[in-house]
Every structure is written in structure tokens, then in C-alpha cells.
Design a protein around this motif. Structure first.
Motif, PDB file in Angstrom:
ATOM      1  N   TYR A  37      38.377  49.377  41.426  1.00 24.02           N
ATOM      2  CA  TYR A  37      37.802  48.193  41.729  1.00 24.02           C
ATOM      3  C   TYR A  37      38.650  47.196  41.568  1.00 24.02           C
ATOM      4  CZ  TYR A  37      32.926  50.198  40.784  1.00 24.02           C
ATOM      5  OH  TYR A  37      31.527  51.206  40.592  1.00 24.02           O
ATOM      6  N   ALA A  38      38.535  46.498  42.437  1.00 24.38           N
ATOM      7  CA  ALA A  38      39.756  44.725  42.181  1.00 24.38           C
ATOM      8  C   ALA A  38      38.936  43.893  41.322  1.00 24.38           C
ATOM      9  CB  ALA A  38      39.876  44.590  43.496  1.00 24.38           C
ATOM     10  N   ALA A  39      38.830  43.319  40.614  1.00 20.70           N
ATOM     11  CA  ALA A  39      37.907  42.461  39.990  1.00 20.70           C
ATOM     12  C   ALA A  39      38.767  41.418  39.382  1.00 20.70           C
ATOM     13  CB  ALA A  39      37.624  43.093  38.445  1.00 20.70           C
ATOM     14  N   ILE A  40      37.780  40.537  39.678  1.00 20.27           N
ATOM     15  CA  ILE A  40      37.884  39.359  38.592  1.00 20.27           C
ATOM     16  C   ILE A  40      36.415  37.956  38.091  1.00 20.27           C
ATOM     17  CG2 ILE A  40      37.635  36.744  39.683  1.00 20.27           C
ATOM     18  CD1 ILE A  40      39.569  37.217  41.827  1.00 20.27           C
ATOM     19  N   ASN A  41      36.679  37.765  36.356  1.00 18.94           N
ATOM     20  CA  ASN A  41      35.896  36.862  36.369  1.00 18.94           C
ATOM     21  C   ASN A  41      35.815  35.870  36.477  1.00 18.94           C
ATOM     22  OD1 ASN A  41      34.662  35.717  33.824  1.00 18.94           O
ATOM     23  ND2 ASN A  41      35.601  36.928  32.019  1.00 18.94           N
ATOM     24  N   LYS A  42      33.991  35.896  36.929  1.00 15.14           N
ATOM     25  CA  LYS A  42      34.102  33.765  37.656  1.00 15.14           C
ATOM     26  C   LYS A  42      34.179  33.000  36.531  1.00 15.14           C
ATOM     27  CE  LYS A  42      30.039  36.715  40.178  1.00 15.14           C
ATOM     28  NZ  LYS A  42      29.227  36.794  40.539  1.00 15.14           N
ATOM     29  N   ASN A  43      34.086  32.610  35.464  1.00 16.38           N
ATOM     30  CA  ASN A  43      35.006  32.622  34.726  1.00 16.38           C
ATOM     31  C   ASN A  43      36.070  31.432  34.417  1.00 16.38           C
ATOM     32  OD1 ASN A  43      35.393  30.367  31.982  1.00 16.38           O
ATOM     33  ND2 ASN A  43      33.702  31.052  31.034  1.00 16.38           N
ATOM     34  N   GLU A  44      36.812  30.892  34.734  1.00 16.82           N
ATOM     35  CA  GLU A  44      38.132  30.502  35.271  1.00 16.82           C
ATOM     36  C   GLU A  44      38.824  30.439  34.333  1.00 16.82           C
ATOM     37  OE1 GLU A  44      38.922  29.358  39.185  1.00 16.82           O
ATOM     38  OE2 GLU A  44      40.717  28.093  38.692  1.00 16.82           O
ATOM     39  N   GLN A  45      38.237  29.768  33.636  1.00 10.43           N
ATOM     40  CA  GLN A  45      39.391  29.857  31.999  1.00 10.43           C
ATOM     41  C   GLN A  45      39.554  30.693  31.137  1.00 10.43           C
ATOM     42  OE1 GLN A  45      36.460  26.755  29.826  1.00 10.43           O
ATOM     43  NE2 GLN A  45      37.822  25.071  29.723  1.00 10.43           N
ATOM     44  N   ILE A  46      38.367  31.608  31.359  1.00 13.16           N
ATOM     45  CA  ILE A  46      38.993  33.116  30.777  1.00 13.16           C
ATOM     46  C   ILE A  46      39.705  33.360  31.492  1.00 13.16           C
ATOM     47  CG2 ILE A  46      37.567  34.709  29.872  1.00 13.16           C
ATOM     48  CD1 ILE A  46      36.021  32.612  28.228  1.00 13.16           C
ATOM     49  N   GLY A  81      42.740  39.687  35.473  1.00 16.30           N
ATOM     50  CA  GLY A  81      41.299  38.861  34.942  1.00 16.30           C
ATOM     51  C   GLY A  81      40.277  38.441  34.565  1.00 16.30           C
ATOM     52  N   GLY A  82      40.542  39.327  33.578  1.00 16.91           N
ATOM     53  CA  GLY A  82      39.680  38.711  32.498  1.00 16.91           C
ATOM     54  C   GLY A  82      38.819  39.423  32.199  1.00 16.91           C
ATOM     55  N   ILE A  83      38.166  40.889  32.253  1.00 14.17           N
ATOM     56  CA  ILE A  83      37.558  41.670  32.800  1.00 14.17           C
ATOM     57  C   ILE A  83      37.484  42.468  31.152  1.00 14.17           C
ATOM     58  CG2 ILE A  83      36.182  43.974  33.481  1.00 14.17           C
ATOM     59  CD1 ILE A  83      36.538  41.591  35.220  1.00 14.17           C
ATOM     60  N   PHE A  84      37.937  42.289  30.688  1.00 15.66           N
ATOM     61  CA  PHE A  84      37.941  42.475  29.101  1.00 15.66           C
ATOM     62  C   PHE A  84      37.285  41.796  27.660  1.00 15.66           C
ATOM     63  CE2 PHE A  84      39.148  41.306  24.729  1.00 15.66           C
ATOM     64  CZ  PHE A  84      39.193  42.627  24.055  1.00 15.66           C
ATOM     65  N   TYR A  85      37.198  40.642  28.210  1.00 11.45           N
ATOM     66  CA  TYR A  85      36.666  39.488  28.188  1.00 11.45           C
ATOM     67  C   TYR A  85      34.970  39.973  28.174  1.00 11.45           C
ATOM     68  CZ  TYR A  85      34.650  35.318  26.166  1.00 11.45           C
ATOM     69  OH  TYR A  85      33.667  34.276  25.541  1.00 11.45           O
ATOM     70  N   LEU A  86      34.923  40.015  29.468  1.00 11.52           N
ATOM     71  CA  LEU A  86      33.238  40.506  30.262  1.00 11.52           C
ATOM     72  C   LEU A  86      32.608  41.371  29.258  1.00 11.52           C
ATOM     73  CD1 LEU A  86      33.651  39.735  33.128  1.00 11.52           C
ATOM     74  CD2 LEU A  86      32.390  38.191  32.022  1.00 11.52           C
ATOM     75  N   ASP A 143      44.020  34.672  43.958  1.00 10.24           N
ATOM     76  CA  ASP A 143      44.285  33.488  44.179  1.00 10.24           C
ATOM     77  C   ASP A 143      44.958  32.958  43.057  1.00 10.24           C
ATOM     78  OD1 ASP A 143      42.409  34.153  42.010  1.00 10.24           O
ATOM     79  OD2 ASP A 143      40.955  32.850  42.518  1.00 10.24           O
ATOM     80  N   ASN A 144      45.992  34.099  43.690  1.00 11.96           N
ATOM     81  CA  ASN A 144      46.992  34.126  42.204  1.00 11.96           C
ATOM     82  C   ASN A 144      46.631  33.237  40.725  1.00 11.96           C
ATOM     83  OD1 ASN A 144      50.038  33.708  41.414  1.00 11.96           O
ATOM     84  ND2 ASN A 144      50.594  31.906  42.004  1.00 11.96           N
ATOM     85  N   LYS A 145      45.548  33.502  40.359  1.00 12.85           N
ATOM     86  CA  LYS A 145      44.978  33.599  39.420  1.00 12.85           C
ATOM     87  C   LYS A 145      44.986  34.826  37.962  1.00 12.85           C
ATOM     88  CE  LYS A 145      43.280  28.681  40.687  1.00 12.85           C
ATOM     89  NZ  LYS A 145      42.278  27.809  41.086  1.00 12.85           N
ATOM     90  N   GLY A 165      26.830  46.793  35.176  1.00  8.59           N
ATOM     91  CA  GLY A 165      25.887  45.763  33.779  1.00  8.59           C
ATOM     92  C   GLY A 165      26.898  44.495  33.117  1.00  8.59           C
ATOM     93  N   ILE A 166      27.799  44.299  34.008  1.00  6.29           N
ATOM     94  CA  ILE A 166      28.627  43.249  33.831  1.00  6.29           C
ATOM     95  C   ILE A 166      28.406  42.527  35.305  1.00  6.29           C
ATOM     96  CG2 ILE A 166      29.530  43.769  32.083  1.00  6.29           C
ATOM     97  CD1 ILE A 166      31.555  44.079  33.715  1.00  6.29           C
ATOM     98  N   ASN A 167      28.509  40.877  35.177  1.00  4.62           N
ATOM     99  CA  ASN A 167      28.127  40.214  36.265  1.00  4.62           C
ATOM    100  C   ASN A 167      29.861  39.601  36.692  1.00  4.62           C
ATOM    101  OD1 ASN A 167      27.939  39.029  38.246  1.00  4.62           O
ATOM    102  ND2 ASN A 167      26.640  36.628  36.895  1.00  4.62           N
ATOM    103  N   TYR A 168      29.958  39.957  37.981  1.00  4.77           N
ATOM    104  CA  TYR A 168      31.551  39.820  38.387  1.00  4.77           C
ATOM    105  C   TYR A 168      31.596  39.973  39.180  1.00  4.77           C
ATOM    106  CZ  TYR A 168      32.545  44.338  37.576  1.00  4.77           C
ATOM    107  OH  TYR A 168      32.962  46.177  38.076  1.00  4.77           O
TER     108      TYR A 168
END
Ligand code: FAD
Ligand code: SF4
Ligand code: SF4
Ligand code: SF4
Length: 405
Positions: A69-78, A85-90, A307-309, A327-330
Motif C-alpha cells: 500500500y501507499a498510505a497517509i495518516n489523515k492527521n497532518e500534524q502527526i 506518512g505517519g503509519i507507525f503512530y496509527l 503532497d510532499n508531506k 482496523g486502522i483509519n488512514y
């Protein structure tokens, strides 16, 4: 008993030291700052357990991921605080919300890196972000085994060789264990990192782990935070930064990765652990459930995921890993393994060891880190020159073939 004859065949995972029933193996730093096991032979009972759990002697089988997968955490601060993409945090959030324990790499009081555990999201924050030096294992393997036997859910994250080491040490599978590795370029020397930090003339006692003691002296700057992947200039052109405090005022040192001495030594494969040039844990051989990386090249595959973030490459290696990811939301899309590998060869391939490695260590022995900018310039220029010469010779061969036909 473990006896290291070729340093390329020890990744420093510490599984041997953690399993030894006589506690007669200690991990000791060599002259390049990398830890290797040293056996106190007087106490050794020759039980052979240390050899049995060594991943270098018994590597796991290669595996191809079941899902990519290509994945992005929807919380931009995280996401901005994470390396990709902040997937570890989720994933950590899911395990903590179910009463579990998360293991990851944090800075210690000297700004070296250690694998530790957290039972709250506040603790997990210290694990966020890539720290480009080898993390010590200390008691993490035995702590994880204790939590697993108590029936707690455990998310254990680390480099592929650290995950392979954990699986060997445990010697059996646990339903309550989820393992996560980062796709790994290699780990630089903690000694060179220490030396590099000294150039800042900063007192390393500052804000780091849970045992932090804040200094009461104000006249010497203290380190408040370090980022190897500061996204101030975007994800693609990330930089290195140090936040320091002097007289209660915060100052930030920032440098693009291609200008920073430490990052240049790391990214040019000069200060890596010898085993990283011959890694035994790539290509799925860590046995992890999930692997995380940067999804380099995603801008060529899907514009809506770029989006280069920061975009993560997520490999679902086992059914257990895939179920947790469901089971996680991203935000995510499914891609092919071929696309992921094309832009991230570190999934399968070890770094190349060039003559610059030997040259670096011989200069370092007499001059420490002085003169390294000149050494790097020479090395980077000669690399560009050799690439140019190769391209020139390919072009002239094509012209030759064209005229012959
Ligand atoms: C040494 C190293 C080399 C890497 N090489 C590559 C590469 O070549 N290509 C690539 O695409 N990605 C590489 N990565 C992975 C990438 O940088 C991100 O860590 C990954 O994409 C996860 O990002 P995230 O945004 O989900 O979470 P983040 O919050 O950025 O990731 C944190 C995770 O990294 C772990 N971690 C951080 N530092 C260390 C350390 N020193 N030792 C062990 N674990 C650590 C934490 O425990 C946690 O699990 C590397 C990471 C490290 C640590
Ligand atoms: S053989 Fe057994 S006792 Fe000896 S060092 Fe290895 S694990 Fe320890
Ligand atoms: S690879 Fe790990 S288990 Fe094997 S000798 Fe090195 S530290 Fe010990
Ligand atoms: S490259 Fe391989 S040996 Fe080196 S730290 Fe990464 S996983 Fe371990």
C-alpha cells in the motif's frame, strides 16, 4: 559459544546476550563504536543457545509481501512529525488502545538511541521519527518476552535484523505479538554520531527519554530535540535539525541533508555497520508482520497520494499484519510490489561498500572528523565523475553499434 571472526556476520541484535542463561555475554563497542558480543568464557557452560538464536547463522526464508500500500495518516500534524506518512503512530495507537505495549527506538539522555517500551501515547511520541544510528537493545527483548507471557498485546518495532533477532529469541510464535520493521538502508556508527554532536559544543543532558533531568544551568546550550527528517522544506528535500535552548530561548540549527556532514556520511554509505553491506534480514527475511518505508516515487504512480508531506510504503507481510492494517483509519491505495521495489531497492539490496569506507576510517583515526568535508567533496565528485564516464562510454558504444549496423 558465539565467537565473531568476521564482523560482517554480526548485526549486533543482542539476541545471544539476551538468551544466555549464565549472563556471560556482554555487548561491547569496538573501535568504530558498534556493539559486538563478548563471552566471559569462565562462566560459559557451552549450552549452545547463543548460536541457536543467531540470525546470521540461521537466517529466515525470503518472503514477498502479500499486500502493498501507499498510505497517509489523515492527521497532518502527526504526519509532519513522522518520517514518511505517519503509519507507525496509527499502529501504535491501536495497540495502546487495546491495553498493549509498544516497543520502539528513542533517544536516551546522551542522545544515543535505545529500544524501549511505552504503555501510553505520550511515551510512544519518543519513538516517532527515524533516528539514523544503531539503537541499543538493552533489556528490550526480555521485557517484550515478559509482556507476551503475561498475555499483553505487544507491538515490537525496529530494524529488520532486530525483528529477526526477536523472533529467534522467542523461539515460538505468540498470537499477541505484532512485529513491524522499517525498510533499512543501514545504521551509522554511534561513535561518529557522538563525535558529530560534540561539534555543536552542546551539553547532551536535556529532553530525551523518560529519565530526563533538565539542567538548571543556563549558560551552556542544551539540546531540546533532534530530527534527522525535518520536513521544513518538504518530505522529498528533508533536512537535519537540532533544537537547542540557551538562556530560556530556543534556537534551531537546520541544514539540508545534502549539506549536512553526518547525513552525507550516512547517505553515501561510509559510516554504516559492516553487516549492513551484507544484510541477512532483507527481502522479508526479518519475519515481520508489517514493513514501513518511504514510498519514494509515489509522485509517478498516484498524484492523489502525493503532497510532499510524506507518504508511507506499507508492506503487509502476514495475514495478521493485513488484518491489523484493516482496523486502522488512514488514506491508502493498493499498489504493486514491482512499483514499490523500483523506487526503493533497499527492500532487497544491501548498500555497496566502496573504497571510501576504508579511507574514511583511516582519516578518522588521525584527524577525527576534521577534513571530512574535503574527503566527501573528493568522494562525491569522483562518484559523479565515474557516473559521467560510465554514461559517456555507454553513449559511445550506442553510437558505435548504430554506425556498424
Ligand atoms: C536506520 C533507518 C534506515 C532506514 N532506511 C530506509 C530506506 O533506506 N528506505 C526507506 O524507504 N525507509 C527507510 N527507513 C524507514 C523510514 O525512514 C521510516 O522510518 C518509515 O517509513 C516509517 O515512517 P512513519 O512515518 O510511519 O513513522 P515514523 O514515526 O517516522 O517511524 C518511527 C519508527 O521507526 C523506528 N525507528 C526509528 N529510529 C530507529 C532506529 N535507529 N532503530 C530502529 N528503529 C528505529 C521507531 O521505533 C518506529 O517504529 C529507515 C529507517 C531507519 C530507522
Ligand atoms: S554457550 Fe550458553 S552459556 Fe555459553 S555463552 Fe552461549 S548461551 Fe552463554
Ligand atoms: S548477530 Fe545477534 S545473535 Fe548473532 S552474534 Fe551478533 S549480536 Fe549475537
Ligand atoms: S541493513 Fe540489515 S544489518 Fe544493517 S541495520 Fe539494517 S537490517 Fe540490520
Amino acid at each position: 559459544m558465539i565467537h565473531i571472526t568476521n564482523k560482517k556476520y554480526c548485526c549486533g541484535c543482542s539476541a545471544c546476550a539476551s538468551i544466555c542463561p549464565k549472563h556471560c555475554i556482554t555487548m561491547q563497542a569496538d573501535d568504530k563504536g558498534f556493539l559486538y558480543p563478548v563471552v566471559n568464557e569462565l562462566d560459559c557452560i557451552d549450552c549452545g543457545l547463543c548460536e541457536k538464536v543467531c540470525n546470521e547463522l540461521h537466517p529466515f526464508e525470503e518472503r514477498t509481501p502479500q499486500k502493498v500500500y501507499a498510505a497517509i495518516n489523515k492527521n497532518e500534524q502527526i504526519r509532519m512529525k513522522s518520517s514518511s506518512g505517519g503509519i507507525f503512530y496509527l499502529l501504535a495507537e491501536k495497540i495502546i488502545s487495546e491495553g498493549g505495549v509498544v516497543f520502539g527506538a528513542r533517544f536516551d539522555e546522551q542522545w544515543q538511541v535505545v529500544i524501549d517500551y511505552a504503555e501510553t501515547m505520550e511515551g510512544v511520541k519518543a519513538f516517532m521519527g527515524s533516528k539514523y544510528l544503531q539503537a541499543r537493545m538493552d533489556t528490550a527483548y526480555t521485557d517484550a518476552k515478559r509482556f507476551l507471557t503475561e498475555g499483553r498485546k505487544v507491538l515490537f518495532s525496529g530494524t529488520p535484523c532486530q525483528i529477526a533477532g526477536l523472533h529467534h529469541l522467542l523461539q515460538k510464535s505468540y498470537e499477541n505479538l505484532l512485529t513491524l520493521d522499517v525498510i533499512c538502508h543501514g545504521v551509522p556508527s554511534p561513535l561518529i554520531w557522538k563525535e558529530y554532536l560534540e561539534k555543536f559544543k552542546l551539553r547532551p543532558k536535556g529532553v530525551a527519554g523518560k529519565n530526563t533531568v533538565l539542567s538548571s544551568l543556563n549558560e551552556v546550550p542544551i539540546i531540546m530535540g533532534i530530527s534527522f527528517r525535518d520536513k521544513y522544506n518538504g518530505w522529498k528535500k528533508y533536512g537535519f535539525s537540532v533544537h537547542k535552548q540557551l538562556n530560556n530561548k530556543e534556537h534551531v540549527f537546520r541544514e539540508p541533508m545534502e549539506k549536512n556532514l553526518y547525513m552525507r556520511l550516512f547517505l553515501n554509505n561510509i559510516i554504516l555497520r559492516p553487516s549492513c553491506y551484507k544484510c541477512q534480514s532483507k527481502s522479508g527475511k526479518s519475519n515481520s508482520d508489517i514493513s514501513l518505508a518511504d514510498y519514494w516515487g509515489i509522485w509517478r504512480i498516484s498524484s492523489k497520494m502525493y503532497d510532499n508531506k510524506g507518504t508511507s510504503l506499507v508492506l503487509g507481510n502476514t495475514q495478521k499484519g493485513i488484518d491489523i492494517l484493516r482496523g486502522i483509519n488512514y488514506k491508502y491505495i493498493e499498489t504493486s510490489y514491482a512499483d514499490a521495489f523500483r523506487y526503493n531497492p533497499a527492500i532487497e539490496k544491501s548498500c555497496l561498500e566502496t573504497a571510501a569506507v576504508e579511507e574514511f576510517w583511516s582519516i578518522y583515526r588521525t584527524n577525527r572528523l576534521n577534513g571530512m568535508t574535503d574527503f566527501l567533496k573528493k568522494y562525491e565528485i569522483s562518484f559523479l565523475e565515474s557516473t559521467f564516464l560510465k554514461l559517456k562510454s555507454i553513449a559511445s558504444r550506442i553510437i558505435e553499434i548504430f554506425y556498424r549496423s
